[in-house]
Design a protein around this motif. Structure first.
Motif, PDB file in Angstrom:
ATOM      1  N   TRP A  15       0.827  -1.216   0.000  1.00  0.00           N
ATOM      2  CA  TRP A  15       0.000   0.000   0.000  1.00  0.00           C
ATOM      3  C   TRP A  15       0.856   1.258   0.000  1.00  0.00           C
ATOM      4  CZ3 TRP A  15      -3.246  -2.158   4.603  1.00  0.00           C
ATOM      5  CH2 TRP A  15      -4.112  -3.160   4.135  1.00  0.00           C
ATOM      6  N   LEU A  16       1.852   1.291   0.874  1.00  0.00           N
ATOM      7  CA  LEU A  16       2.700   2.479   0.958  1.00  0.00           C
ATOM      8  C   LEU A  16       3.536   2.646  -0.312  1.00  0.00           C
ATOM      9  CD1 LEU A  16       3.627   2.159   4.718  1.00  0.00           C
ATOM     10  CD2 LEU A  16       2.261   3.991   3.670  1.00  0.00           C
ATOM     11  N   GLY A  17       4.006   1.539  -0.871  1.00  0.00           N
ATOM     12  CA  GLY A  17       4.735   1.603  -2.138  1.00  0.00           C
ATOM     13  C   GLY A  17       3.872   2.177  -3.251  1.00  0.00           C
ATOM     14  N   ASP A  18       2.601   1.777  -3.300  1.00  0.00           N
ATOM     15  CA  ASP A  18       1.680   2.312  -4.300  1.00  0.00           C
ATOM     16  C   ASP A  18       1.461   3.812  -4.127  1.00  0.00           C
ATOM     17  OD1 ASP A  18       1.410  -0.155  -5.491  1.00  0.00           O
ATOM     18  OD2 ASP A  18      -0.592  -0.564  -4.676  1.00  0.00           O
ATOM     19  N   LEU A  19       1.626   4.308  -2.908  1.00  0.00           N
ATOM     20  CA  LEU A  19       1.468   5.739  -2.638  1.00  0.00           C
ATOM     21  C   LEU A  19       2.751   6.533  -2.910  1.00  0.00           C
ATOM     22  CD1 LEU A  19      -0.654   5.655   0.649  1.00  0.00           C
ATOM     23  CD2 LEU A  19      -1.397   6.367  -1.644  1.00  0.00           C
ATOM     24  N   GLY A  20       3.826   5.837  -3.282  1.00  0.00           N
ATOM     25  CA  GLY A  20       5.078   6.523  -3.604  1.00  0.00           C
ATOM     26  C   GLY A  20       6.121   6.500  -2.508  1.00  0.00           C
ATOM     27  N   PHE A  21       5.868   5.771  -1.441  1.00  0.00           N
ATOM     28  CA  PHE A  21       6.863   5.625  -0.384  1.00  0.00           C
ATOM     29  C   PHE A  21       7.954   4.661  -0.846  1.00  0.00           C
ATOM     30  CE2 PHE A  21       3.466   7.339   2.100  1.00  0.00           C
ATOM     31  CZ  PHE A  21       4.020   7.836   3.279  1.00  0.00           C
ATOM     32  N   ALA A  22       9.184   4.932  -0.456  1.00  0.00           N
ATOM     33  CA  ALA A  22      10.275   3.975  -0.637  1.00  0.00           C
ATOM     34  C   ALA A  22      10.220   3.044   0.571  1.00  0.00           C
ATOM     35  CB  ALA A  22      11.610   4.698  -0.691  1.00  0.00           C
ATOM     36  N   CYS A  23      10.064   1.764   0.317  1.00  0.00           N
ATOM     37  CA  CYS A  23       9.863   0.801   1.399  1.00  0.00           C
ATOM     38  C   CYS A  23      11.073  -0.106   1.555  1.00  0.00           C
ATOM     39  CB  CYS A  23       8.618  -0.040   1.138  1.00  0.00           C
ATOM     40  SG  CYS A  23       7.105   0.939   1.154  1.00  0.00           S
ATOM     41  N   GLU A  24      11.551  -0.189   2.781  1.00  0.00           N
ATOM     42  CA  GLU A  24      12.662  -1.069   3.115  1.00  0.00           C
ATOM     43  C   GLU A  24      12.190  -2.061   4.170  1.00  0.00           C
ATOM     44  OE1 GLU A  24      16.914  -0.874   5.479  1.00  0.00           O
ATOM     45  OE2 GLU A  24      16.093   0.968   4.636  1.00  0.00           O
ATOM     46  N   THR A  25      12.221  -3.331   3.818  1.00  0.00           N
ATOM     47  CA  THR A  25      11.858  -4.387   4.761  1.00  0.00           C
ATOM     48  C   THR A  25      13.142  -4.979   5.318  1.00  0.00           C
ATOM     49  OG1 THR A  25       9.841  -4.889   3.536  1.00  0.00           O
ATOM     50  CG2 THR A  25      10.644  -6.582   5.033  1.00  0.00           C
ATOM     51  N   GLN A  26      13.178  -5.122   6.621  1.00  0.00           N
ATOM     52  CA  GLN A  26      14.366  -5.634   7.301  1.00  0.00           C
ATOM     53  C   GLN A  26      13.973  -6.876   8.093  1.00  0.00           C
ATOM     54  OE1 GLN A  26      15.698  -3.226  10.651  1.00  0.00           O
ATOM     55  NE2 GLN A  26      17.820  -3.620  10.098  1.00  0.00           N
ATOM     56  N   GLN A  27      14.645  -8.001   7.821  1.00  0.00           N
ATOM     57  CA  GLN A  27      14.397  -9.211   8.609  1.00  0.00           C
ATOM     58  C   GLN A  27      15.168  -9.094   9.923  1.00  0.00           C
ATOM     59  OE1 GLN A  27      14.870 -12.972   6.625  1.00  0.00           O
ATOM     60  NE2 GLN A  27      14.213 -14.109   8.414  1.00  0.00           N
ATOM     61  N   ILE A  28      14.458  -9.208  11.019  1.00  0.00           N
ATOM     62  CA  ILE A  28      15.040  -9.082  12.352  1.00  0.00           C
ATOM     63  C   ILE A  28      15.431 -10.452  12.905  1.00  0.00           C
ATOM     64  CG2 ILE A  28      14.615  -8.273  14.720  1.00  0.00           C
ATOM     65  CD1 ILE A  28      14.790  -6.056  12.525  1.00  0.00           C
ATOM     66  N   ALA A  29      14.593 -11.429  12.647  1.00  0.00           N
ATOM     67  CA  ALA A  29      14.797 -12.822  13.059  1.00  0.00           C
ATOM     68  C   ALA A  29      13.982 -13.669  12.082  1.00  0.00           C
ATOM     69  CB  ALA A  29      14.323 -13.021  14.501  1.00  0.00           C
ATOM     70  N   PRO A  30      14.147 -14.979  12.083  1.00  0.00           N
ATOM     71  CA  PRO A  30      13.346 -15.795  11.169  1.00  0.00           C
ATOM     72  C   PRO A  30      11.845 -15.514  11.346  1.00  0.00           C
ATOM     73  CG  PRO A  30      15.082 -17.120  12.119  1.00  0.00           C
ATOM     74  CD  PRO A  30      15.104 -15.795  12.853  1.00  0.00           C
ATOM     75  N   GLY A  31      11.198 -15.094  10.262  1.00  0.00           N
ATOM     76  CA  GLY A  31       9.770 -14.816  10.285  1.00  0.00           C
ATOM     77  C   GLY A  31       9.378 -13.481  10.886  1.00  0.00           C
ATOM     78  N   LYS A  32      10.339 -12.680  11.297  1.00  0.00           N
ATOM     79  CA  LYS A  32      10.069 -11.402  11.962  1.00  0.00           C
ATOM     80  C   LYS A  32      10.676 -10.258  11.155  1.00  0.00           C
ATOM     81  CE  LYS A  32       8.222 -13.628  15.379  1.00  0.00           C
ATOM     82  NZ  LYS A  32       6.946 -13.368  16.009  1.00  0.00           N
ATOM     83  N   PHE A  33       9.840  -9.250  10.849  1.00  0.00           N
ATOM     84  CA  PHE A  33      10.249  -8.195   9.938  1.00  0.00           C
ATOM     85  C   PHE A  33       9.847  -6.820  10.445  1.00  0.00           C
ATOM     86  CE2 PHE A  33       9.617 -12.073   7.643  1.00  0.00           C
ATOM     87  CZ  PHE A  33      10.708 -12.151   6.793  1.00  0.00           C
ATOM     88  N   ASN A  34      10.676  -5.837  10.123  1.00  0.00           N
ATOM     89  CA  ASN A  34      10.355  -4.429  10.295  1.00  0.00           C
ATOM     90  C   ASN A  34      10.176  -3.833   8.914  1.00  0.00           C
ATOM     91  OD1 ASN A  34      10.677  -4.566  13.072  1.00  0.00           O
ATOM     92  ND2 ASN A  34      12.540  -3.344  13.127  1.00  0.00           N
ATOM     93  N   LEU A  35       9.401  -2.745   8.845  1.00  0.00           N
ATOM     94  CA  LEU A  35       9.238  -1.995   7.611  1.00  0.00           C
ATOM     95  C   LEU A  35       9.526  -0.536   7.910  1.00  0.00           C
ATOM     96  CD1 LEU A  35       8.200  -1.621   4.650  1.00  0.00           C
ATOM     97  CD2 LEU A  35       5.953  -1.217   5.661  1.00  0.00           C
ATOM     98  N   LEU A  36      10.372   0.064   7.094  1.00  0.00           N
ATOM     99  CA  LEU A  36      10.582   1.506   7.141  1.00  0.00           C
ATOM    100  C   LEU A  36      10.191   2.048   5.774  1.00  0.00           C
ATOM    101  CD1 LEU A  36      11.487   4.018   8.652  1.00  0.00           C
ATOM    102  CD2 LEU A  36      13.794   3.612   7.769  1.00  0.00           C
ATOM    103  N   ALA A  37       9.125   2.844   5.762  1.00  0.00           N
ATOM    104  CA  ALA A  37       8.635   3.452   4.526  1.00  0.00           C
ATOM    105  C   ALA A  37       8.895   4.949   4.609  1.00  0.00           C
ATOM    106  CB  ALA A  37       7.144   3.172   4.373  1.00  0.00           C
ATOM    107  N   SER A  38       9.526   5.498   3.572  1.00  0.00           N
ATOM    108  CA  SER A  38       9.864   6.926   3.607  1.00  0.00           C
ATOM    109  C   SER A  38       9.317   7.631   2.372  1.00  0.00           C
ATOM    110  CB  SER A  38      11.370   7.124   3.724  1.00  0.00           C
ATOM    111  OG  SER A  38      12.044   6.501   2.661  1.00  0.00           O
ATOM    112  N   TYR A  39       8.868   8.846   2.606  1.00  0.00           N
ATOM    113  CA  TYR A  39       8.338   9.688   1.544  1.00  0.00           C
ATOM    114  C   TYR A  39       9.070  11.011   1.640  1.00  0.00           C
ATOM    115  CZ  TYR A  39       4.910  11.613  -1.681  1.00  0.00           C
ATOM    116  OH  TYR A  39       4.295  12.155  -2.777  1.00  0.00           O
ATOM    117  N   GLY A  40       9.743  11.383   0.593  1.00  0.00           N
ATOM    118  CA  GLY A  40      10.581  12.576   0.630  1.00  0.00           C
ATOM    119  C   GLY A  40      11.983  12.205   1.074  1.00  0.00           C
ATOM    120  N   SER A  41      12.846  13.210   1.136  1.00  0.00           N
ATOM    121  CA  SER A  41      14.227  12.929   1.512  1.00  0.00           C
ATOM    122  C   SER A  41      14.783  14.099   2.304  1.00  0.00           C
ATOM    123  CB  SER A  41      15.079  12.686   0.264  1.00  0.00           C
ATOM    124  OG  SER A  41      15.066  13.835  -0.557  1.00  0.00           O
TER     125      SER A  41
END
Length: 147
Positions: A40-66
């Motif tokens: 959803w955020l990618g469709d809105l133009g956010f740059a999305c970075e998914t980070q695996q923290i542990a097996p099956g566990k993830f963080n998402l950092l979505a940024s808009y602008g710089s």
């Protein structure tokens, strides 16, 4: 793909299981929630970075602008374990009860992400002087590993 309505986003987040627990038989991945948010955020133009923290566990950092600084809207993507027999409705289905939406994570915190997306959508056609970041972490309800 068009962004789902606010209620459809809310319902999809509630329906995506993401129980976090120190007891392995209850613990689940939060990947389905992170994938929904990233799409959803990618469709809105956010740059999305998914980070695996542990097996099956993830963080998402979505940024808009710089640029430096900015505003971070942060929440966690996991929920506590639940006993469906103790619920008056299906905990993984968004249900309206007395004019309120209920479901596992509706207040803490899955509903926050649908609200954040709804709040920022009208702002995205303007230039930002600093970035807007949306952070979704894992395992707040157990190990705090995502934080």
């Amino acid at each position: 793909m068009p962004l789902p309505s606010f209620q459809e986003q809310f319902a999809a987040l509630i329906a995506a299981p993401s129980v976090s627990c120190t007891q392995p038989h209850w613990d689940q991945s939060n990947r389905p929630v992170i994938e929904l948010l990233a799409a959803w955020l990618g469709d809105l133009g956010f740059a999305c970075e998914t980070q695996q923290i542990a097996p099956g566990k993830f963080n998402l950092l979505a940024s808009y602008g710089s640029g430096p600084g900015g505003l971070v809207l942060a929440g966690h993507s996991d929920t506590v374990p639940f006993d469906a027999a103790l619920w008056q409705s299906d905990p993984l289905k968004l249900t309206e009860v007395d004019g309120r939406w209920v479901g596992l994570g509706s207040c803490d915190m899955k509903g926050f992400f649908a609200l954040a997306i709804e709040a920022v959508r009208p702002l995205l056609d303007q230039p930002f002087q600093q970035p807007l970041l949306i952070l979704a972490t894992c395992d707040e309800e157990s190990s705090m590993a995502g934080a």
